[in-house]
Design a protein around this motif. Sequence first.
Motif, PDB file in Angstrom:
ATOM      1  N   ALA A  28       1.109  -1.107   0.029  1.00 34.18           N
ATOM      2  CA  ALA A  28      -0.055  -0.158   0.062  1.00 34.18           C
ATOM      3  C   ALA A  28       0.892   1.345  -0.094  1.00 34.18           C
ATOM      4  O   ALA A  28       0.539   2.249  -0.630  1.00 34.18           O
ATOM      5  CB  ALA A  28      -0.864  -0.092   1.305  1.00 34.18           C
ATOM      6  N   ALA A  29       2.054   1.390   0.705  1.00 36.59           N
ATOM      7  CA  ALA A  29       2.923   2.439   0.677  1.00 36.59           C
ATOM      8  C   ALA A  29       3.584   2.759  -0.609  1.00 36.59           C
ATOM      9  O   ALA A  29       4.203   3.720  -0.670  1.00 36.59           O
ATOM     10  CB  ALA A  29       4.170   2.177   1.715  1.00 36.59           C
ATOM     11  N   ARG A  30       3.597   1.834  -1.351  1.00 37.14           N
ATOM     12  CA  ARG A  30       4.063   2.064  -3.009  1.00 37.14           C
ATOM     13  C   ARG A  30       2.969   2.709  -3.743  1.00 37.14           C
ATOM     14  O   ARG A  30       3.533   3.081  -4.807  1.00 37.14           O
ATOM     15  CB  ARG A  30       4.122   0.482  -3.504  1.00 37.14           C
ATOM     16  CG  ARG A  30       5.402  -0.196  -2.759  1.00 37.14           C
ATOM     17  CD  ARG A  30       5.718  -1.330  -3.620  1.00 37.14           C
ATOM     18  NE  ARG A  30       6.187  -1.224  -4.939  1.00 37.14           N
ATOM     19  CZ  ARG A  30       7.315  -0.889  -5.401  1.00 37.14           C
ATOM     20  NH1 ARG A  30       8.391  -1.067  -4.651  1.00 37.14           N
ATOM     21  NH2 ARG A  30       7.584  -0.841  -6.568  1.00 37.14           N
ATOM     22  N   SER A  31       2.220   3.167  -3.120  1.00 36.61           N
ATOM     23  CA  SER A  31       1.320   4.085  -3.719  1.00 36.61           C
ATOM     24  C   SER A  31       1.310   5.440  -3.140  1.00 36.61           C
ATOM     25  O   SER A  31       1.358   5.689  -2.205  1.00 36.61           O
ATOM     26  CB  SER A  31      -0.488   3.683  -3.954  1.00 36.61           C
ATOM     27  OG  SER A  31      -0.610   2.342  -4.599  1.00 36.61           O
ATOM     28  N   LEU A  32       1.191   6.490  -4.215  1.00 38.45           N
ATOM     29  CA  LEU A  32       1.104   7.990  -3.837  1.00 38.45           C
ATOM     30  C   LEU A  32      -0.053   8.444  -4.144  1.00 38.45           C
ATOM     31  O   LEU A  32      -0.567   8.002  -5.052  1.00 38.45           O
ATOM     32  CB  LEU A  32       2.508   8.697  -4.620  1.00 38.45           C
ATOM     33  CG  LEU A  32       3.991   8.322  -4.378  1.00 38.45           C
ATOM     34  CD1 LEU A  32       4.698   8.821  -5.205  1.00 38.45           C
ATOM     35  CD2 LEU A  32       4.322   8.443  -2.940  1.00 38.45           C
ATOM     36  N   LEU A  33      -0.234   9.599  -3.150  1.00 37.08           N
ATOM     37  CA  LEU A  33      -1.232  10.534  -3.610  1.00 37.08           C
ATOM     38  C   LEU A  33      -0.736  11.566  -4.088  1.00 37.08           C
ATOM     39  O   LEU A  33       0.063  12.223  -3.844  1.00 37.08           O
ATOM     40  CB  LEU A  33      -2.022  10.869  -2.290  1.00 37.08           C
ATOM     41  CG  LEU A  33      -2.828  10.038  -1.357  1.00 37.08           C
ATOM     42  CD1 LEU A  33      -2.886  10.825   0.199  1.00 37.08           C
ATOM     43  CD2 LEU A  33      -3.982   9.737  -1.893  1.00 37.08           C
ATOM     44  N   PRO A  34      -1.406  11.688  -5.554  1.00 37.07           N
ATOM     45  CA  PRO A  34      -0.874  12.818  -6.503  1.00 37.07           C
ATOM     46  C   PRO A  34      -1.470  14.251  -5.778  1.00 37.07           C
ATOM     47  O   PRO A  34      -2.489  14.274  -5.146  1.00 37.07           O
ATOM     48  CB  PRO A  34      -1.445  12.478  -7.733  1.00 37.07           C
ATOM     49  CG  PRO A  34      -2.596  11.730  -7.531  1.00 37.07           C
ATOM     50  CD  PRO A  34      -2.408  11.068  -6.289  1.00 37.07           C
ATOM     51  N   GLN A  92      -2.673   7.032  -6.705  1.00 37.38           N
ATOM     52  CA  GLN A  92      -4.160   6.611  -6.353  1.00 37.38           C
ATOM     53  C   GLN A  92      -4.722   7.740  -5.840  1.00 37.38           C
ATOM     54  O   GLN A  92      -4.144   8.231  -4.768  1.00 37.38           O
ATOM     55  CB  GLN A  92      -4.065   5.213  -5.716  1.00 37.38           C
ATOM     56  CG  GLN A  92      -3.872   3.891  -6.454  1.00 37.38           C
ATOM     57  CD  GLN A  92      -4.024   2.741  -5.497  1.00 37.38           C
ATOM     58  OE1 GLN A  92      -3.818   2.780  -4.418  1.00 37.38           O
ATOM     59  NE2 GLN A  92      -4.312   1.494  -6.137  1.00 37.38           N
ATOM     60  N   ARG A  93      -5.828   8.080  -6.048  1.00 42.14           N
ATOM     61  CA  ARG A  93      -6.591   9.091  -5.514  1.00 42.14           C
ATOM     62  C   ARG A  93      -8.023   8.891  -5.743  1.00 42.14           C
ATOM     63  O   ARG A  93      -8.419   8.527  -6.722  1.00 42.14           O
ATOM     64  CB  ARG A  93      -6.190  10.290  -5.676  1.00 42.14           C
ATOM     65  CG  ARG A  93      -6.749  11.620  -5.190  1.00 42.14           C
ATOM     66  CD  ARG A  93      -5.726  11.959  -3.913  1.00 42.14           C
ATOM     67  NE  ARG A  93      -6.104  13.262  -2.991  1.00 42.14           N
ATOM     68  CZ  ARG A  93      -5.684  14.191  -2.897  1.00 42.14           C
ATOM     69  NH1 ARG A  93      -4.727  14.242  -3.550  1.00 42.14           N
ATOM     70  NH2 ARG A  93      -6.104  15.297  -2.284  1.00 42.14           N
ATOM     71  N   ALA A  94      -8.864   9.107  -4.680  1.00 41.55           N
ATOM     72  CA  ALA A  94     -10.348   9.149  -4.934  1.00 41.55           C
ATOM     73  C   ALA A  94     -11.054  10.405  -4.194  1.00 41.55           C
ATOM     74  O   ALA A  94     -10.604  11.073  -3.283  1.00 41.55           O
ATOM     75  CB  ALA A  94     -11.010   7.759  -4.272  1.00 41.55           C
ATOM     76  N   PHE A  95     -11.989  10.654  -5.089  1.00 44.33           N
ATOM     77  CA  PHE A  95     -12.926  11.978  -4.556  1.00 44.33           C
ATOM     78  C   PHE A  95     -14.395  11.458  -4.757  1.00 44.33           C
ATOM     79  O   PHE A  95     -14.927  10.676  -5.296  1.00 44.33           O
ATOM     80  CB  PHE A  95     -12.822  13.085  -5.496  1.00 44.33           C
ATOM     81  CG  PHE A  95     -11.301  13.617  -5.636  1.00 44.33           C
ATOM     82  CD1 PHE A  95     -10.742  14.534  -4.705  1.00 44.33           C
ATOM     83  CD2 PHE A  95     -10.685  12.940  -6.578  1.00 44.33           C
ATOM     84  CE1 PHE A  95      -9.489  14.856  -5.080  1.00 44.33           C
ATOM     85  CE2 PHE A  95      -9.130  13.218  -6.658  1.00 44.33           C
ATOM     86  CZ  PHE A  95      -8.622  14.325  -5.768  1.00 44.33           C
TER      87      PHE A  95
END
Length: 135
Positions: A28-34, A92-95
Amino acid sequence: MTTVTPQEAGAQEVAAKEVTARSAGRAAARSLLPRVDVTEDDQGLTLLADLPGVPRDKLDIQIDGATLKIEGEVAAFGGTPTHTEVAADRYQRAFTLSPELDGAGIVAELTNGLLKLRIPKREKPQPRRIDVALG
């Protein structure tokens, strides 16, 4: 033959779960929030997301109900890096979109690692006159 007491077996099970949780945490830490900038005007929202290294074919934008999801995979560079400050290879980002926004009308554009999403507002019902026909 080694005998394991119930307490030792329980401790081994807890240790195994902790190792699994740490492994999942690393994934999970391998994903960044842009980084994202959002501006609003009378017609809708403009969302600008920084996705350096993500090509168009590795970018996935989905709308599911009121949730907007952005995922992108960084393209592999040739060779082996001698130094890496960020080991993540995904964004990865969700809104959650408000009901006043029209998810079906979203337009996306990717230029040099900058994703621009235009999210229009739903049209408000306008008052109208209803003609009455004579019978």
